[in-house]
Design a protein around this motif. Sequence first.
Motif, PDB file in Angstrom:
ATOM      1  N   LYS A  39     -57.801  40.416 -92.517  1.00  0.00           N
ATOM      2  CA  LYS A  39     -58.669  39.608 -91.654  1.00  0.00           C
ATOM      3  C   LYS A  39     -58.278  39.666 -90.176  1.00  0.00           C
ATOM      4  O   LYS A  39     -58.796  38.903 -89.363  1.00  0.00           O
ATOM      5  CB  LYS A  39     -58.701  38.160 -92.151  1.00  0.00           C
ATOM      6  CG  LYS A  39     -59.447  38.029 -93.470  1.00  0.00           C
ATOM      7  CD  LYS A  39     -59.654  36.595 -93.895  1.00  0.00           C
ATOM      8  CE  LYS A  39     -60.760  35.926 -93.117  1.00  0.00           C
ATOM      9  NZ  LYS A  39     -61.133  34.629 -93.711  1.00  0.00           N
ATOM     10  N   PHE A  40     -57.399  40.602 -89.854  1.00  0.00           N
ATOM     11  CA  PHE A  40     -57.154  40.908 -88.448  1.00  0.00           C
ATOM     12  C   PHE A  40     -58.477  41.272 -87.762  1.00  0.00           C
ATOM     13  O   PHE A  40     -58.681  40.966 -86.583  1.00  0.00           O
ATOM     14  CB  PHE A  40     -56.163  42.069 -88.362  1.00  0.00           C
ATOM     15  CG  PHE A  40     -55.717  42.417 -86.966  1.00  0.00           C
ATOM     16  CD1 PHE A  40     -54.595  41.826 -86.419  1.00  0.00           C
ATOM     17  CD2 PHE A  40     -56.410  43.348 -86.220  1.00  0.00           C
ATOM     18  CE1 PHE A  40     -54.174  42.159 -85.137  1.00  0.00           C
ATOM     19  CE2 PHE A  40     -55.999  43.684 -84.948  1.00  0.00           C
ATOM     20  CZ  PHE A  40     -54.873  43.091 -84.399  1.00  0.00           C
ATOM     21  N   ILE A  41     -59.365  41.932 -88.509  1.00  0.00           N
ATOM     22  CA  ILE A  41     -60.688  42.289 -87.986  1.00  0.00           C
ATOM     23  C   ILE A  41     -61.444  41.040 -87.555  1.00  0.00           C
ATOM     24  O   ILE A  41     -62.088  41.007 -86.499  1.00  0.00           O
ATOM     25  CB  ILE A  41     -61.495  43.059 -89.056  1.00  0.00           C
ATOM     26  CG1 ILE A  41     -60.823  44.399 -89.389  1.00  0.00           C
ATOM     27  CG2 ILE A  41     -62.939  43.271 -88.602  1.00  0.00           C
ATOM     28  CD1 ILE A  41     -60.741  45.360 -88.229  1.00  0.00           C
ATOM     29  N   CYS A  97     -64.625  40.978 -84.586  1.00  0.00           N
ATOM     30  CA  CYS A  97     -65.956  40.474 -84.919  1.00  0.00           C
ATOM     31  C   CYS A  97     -66.628  39.768 -83.731  1.00  0.00           C
ATOM     32  O   CYS A  97     -66.070  38.809 -83.187  1.00  0.00           O
ATOM     33  CB  CYS A  97     -65.869  39.507 -86.099  1.00  0.00           C
ATOM     34  SG  CYS A  97     -67.485  38.884 -86.613  1.00  0.00           S
ATOM     35  N   PRO A  98     -67.836  40.185 -83.330  1.00  0.00           N
ATOM     36  CA  PRO A  98     -68.526  39.550 -82.207  1.00  0.00           C
ATOM     37  C   PRO A  98     -68.859  38.079 -82.437  1.00  0.00           C
ATOM     38  O   PRO A  98     -68.742  37.264 -81.521  1.00  0.00           O
ATOM     39  CB  PRO A  98     -69.817  40.388 -82.073  1.00  0.00           C
ATOM     40  CG  PRO A  98     -69.487  41.691 -82.679  1.00  0.00           C
ATOM     41  CD  PRO A  98     -68.553  41.378 -83.809  1.00  0.00           C
ATOM     42  N   GLU A 101     -57.421  32.907 -95.897  1.00  0.00           N
ATOM     43  CA  GLU A 101     -58.192  32.293 -94.812  1.00  0.00           C
ATOM     44  C   GLU A 101     -57.646  32.654 -93.430  1.00  0.00           C
ATOM     45  O   GLU A 101     -58.327  32.439 -92.427  1.00  0.00           O
ATOM     46  CB  GLU A 101     -58.178  30.765 -94.973  1.00  0.00           C
ATOM     47  CG  GLU A 101     -58.825  30.261 -96.253  1.00  0.00           C
ATOM     48  CD  GLU A 101     -60.276  30.678 -96.360  1.00  0.00           C
ATOM     49  OE1 GLU A 101     -61.064  30.373 -95.450  1.00  0.00           O
ATOM     50  OE2 GLU A 101     -60.614  31.341 -97.361  1.00  0.00           O
ATOM     51  N   CYS A 102     -56.437  33.200 -93.359  1.00  0.00           N
ATOM     52  CA  CYS A 102     -55.807  33.466 -92.062  1.00  0.00           C
ATOM     53  C   CYS A 102     -56.477  34.645 -91.364  1.00  0.00           C
ATOM     54  O   CYS A 102     -56.559  35.739 -91.914  1.00  0.00           O
ATOM     55  CB  CYS A 102     -54.316  33.754 -92.265  1.00  0.00           C
ATOM     56  SG  CYS A 102     -53.455  34.198 -90.745  1.00  0.00           S
ATOM     57  N   PHE A 103     -56.939  34.422 -90.115  1.00  0.00           N
ATOM     58  CA  PHE A 103     -57.570  35.520 -89.375  1.00  0.00           C
ATOM     59  C   PHE A 103     -56.725  35.970 -88.184  1.00  0.00           C
ATOM     60  O   PHE A 103     -57.221  36.578 -87.242  1.00  0.00           O
ATOM     61  CB  PHE A 103     -58.992  35.146 -88.930  1.00  0.00           C
ATOM     62  CG  PHE A 103     -59.082  33.906 -88.088  1.00  0.00           C
ATOM     63  CD1 PHE A 103     -58.978  33.971 -86.716  1.00  0.00           C
ATOM     64  CD2 PHE A 103     -59.282  32.660 -88.675  1.00  0.00           C
ATOM     65  CE1 PHE A 103     -59.064  32.840 -85.936  1.00  0.00           C
ATOM     66  CE2 PHE A 103     -59.383  31.518 -87.908  1.00  0.00           C
ATOM     67  CZ  PHE A 103     -59.263  31.600 -86.524  1.00  0.00           C
TER      68      PHE A 103
END
Length: 274
Positions: free
Chosen positions: A84-86, A91-92, A249-251
């Motif tokens: 979820k680094f993305i 992510c816009p 859940e971690c981004f």
Amino acid sequence: MRRLIIQIGFFLLQNPFLRNFFSGRIYQGELKRFCTPGLNCYSCPAAAFSCPIGAAQMFFAGARQTISLYVVGFLISVGVVFGKFICGYVCPFGLLQDLIYRIPTPKIITPLRFLKYVKYVVLALFVVVLPLTVRRGLTGLGLPWFCAYVCPSGTVFAALPLLAANDFLRDQIGVQFFLKITIAVVLLILSAFVLRVFCRVLCPLGAIYGWFNRIAVLRMRCDKEKCTACGQCKNACHIKIEPIKNDPECFRCGNCIKACGEKALKIRNCPEIT
């Protein structure tokens, strides 16, 4: 601030045709054969690439027969490397929510215990089951249900600019558009109070990338020799998770890294990103 600059940079890389916002045209060149890792709508006038969730729906709807292995392979590859680094950097719509969250309002710091599972239902139902099973009579094809009825990123970055620039499209506005604009407005308002509410509750792409968080190359690492178990990393988290567990859940916002006085936390292979 560094993360914000990176987010803006990725937004421009994914959406280089900014003049199309004024002309109301959609870039449809060769680059659209490829997916971008973030939730960036194909129909955004400035977009250079396709959205992987949109591409997946088109396959399940029967409109494309050659993209299934590509999309699956793309999502797995991105997930294994980045997780979820993305979501946190590319992510816009994540960028838009982060900007709105900066508005000085009372913040609701909550883990969204049960609501966080809704995105998995959205992924299964709107991205797979409905496009696969509900067919239109004349064509025999399904609909991209998530794009058509839910996606707030498509509403904000695609539908609204296209409607603003095209009289013909404005004449076609119906109930479906008002449903989508209502969803988008509600989510954007909530984003001023709750961090990344769309990402945490409804985003099917985040649901996919979350599966890879614990094994991704760029995952959170804790130096146990430096860690004093003070709990400052968890206290700094606006979604109330334990960063060292690489929760789905971690981004990777980096708040926990900055809060750690012992410098025990880092994102593997990317220690300077925050």
